[in-house]
Design an enzyme around this catalytic site. Sequence first.
Site, mmCIF file in Angstrom:
data_model
loop_
_atom_site.group_PDB
_atom_site.id
_atom_site.type_symbol
_atom_site.label_atom_id
_atom_site.label_comp_id
_atom_site.label_asym_id
_atom_site.label_seq_id
_atom_site.Cartn_x
_atom_site.Cartn_y
_atom_site.Cartn_z
ATOM 1 N N HIS A 52 0.860 -1.186 0.000
ATOM 2 C CA HIS A 52 0.000 0.000 0.000
ATOM 3 C C HIS A 52 0.897 1.235 0.000
ATOM 4 C CE1 HIS A 52 -3.957 -1.816 1.735
ATOM 5 N NE2 HIS A 52 -3.351 -2.684 0.938
ATOM 6 N N GLU A 54 0.963 3.897 1.737
ATOM 7 C CA GLU A 54 1.401 4.327 3.058
ATOM 8 C C GLU A 54 2.585 3.504 3.556
ATOM 9 O OE1 GLU A 54 -1.694 3.573 2.013
ATOM 10 O OE2 GLU A 54 -3.210 4.448 3.336
ATOM 11 N N CYS A 82 -6.544 2.266 5.375
ATOM 12 C CA CYS A 82 -7.210 1.065 5.862
ATOM 13 C C CYS A 82 -6.695 0.759 7.277
ATOM 14 C CB CYS A 82 -6.941 -0.113 4.926
ATOM 15 S SG CYS A 82 -5.223 -0.703 4.957
ATOM 16 N N CYS A 85 -2.848 -0.043 7.354
ATOM 17 C CA CYS A 85 -1.996 1.138 7.210
ATOM 18 C C CYS A 85 -2.124 2.067 8.414
ATOM 19 C CB CYS A 85 -2.326 1.868 5.920
ATOM 20 S SG CYS A 85 -1.861 0.916 4.453
#
Length: 147
Positions: A52, A54, A82, A85
Amino acid sequence: MDYDYFMRIALEEARKAKEGEEVPIGAVIVFNEEVIARAHNQILRENSQLKHAELVAIEKAVKVLGDWRLDNCDIYVTVEPCLMCMGAIILSRFKRLIYGVANTITGAFSGTNKIRKEELKVEIISGILEYEALSLMKDFFFKIRKD
């Protein structure tokens, strides 16, 4: 602090993700008003759910600063993080999380498994360049559904 300036950089990253047929999410980490890391989703490219935007940006920032503690840093993300993260953001001890658009499906605050913002040590600012982030997401998913 110019939140729009740094969010525009995160949006540039999100556009890179979209070009690579990834969900268009970008992240930027700022230390002392300077970008020290930037990234976008690379899940398909790297064949890993851990890529992801992040998490990729956090890995880069840790290398730049030489410390896993990012307590004097801000993280800008185009879409609400999410739970995975958000966990990394909390554990990295960020000073501030700034995001664009809410994620009502998997978002840490707006999704089905909500974290209560007021219980966190990280300051949270939302809605920065929300329309631009939402437009990228809508365009991406419209194209996928159309194809």
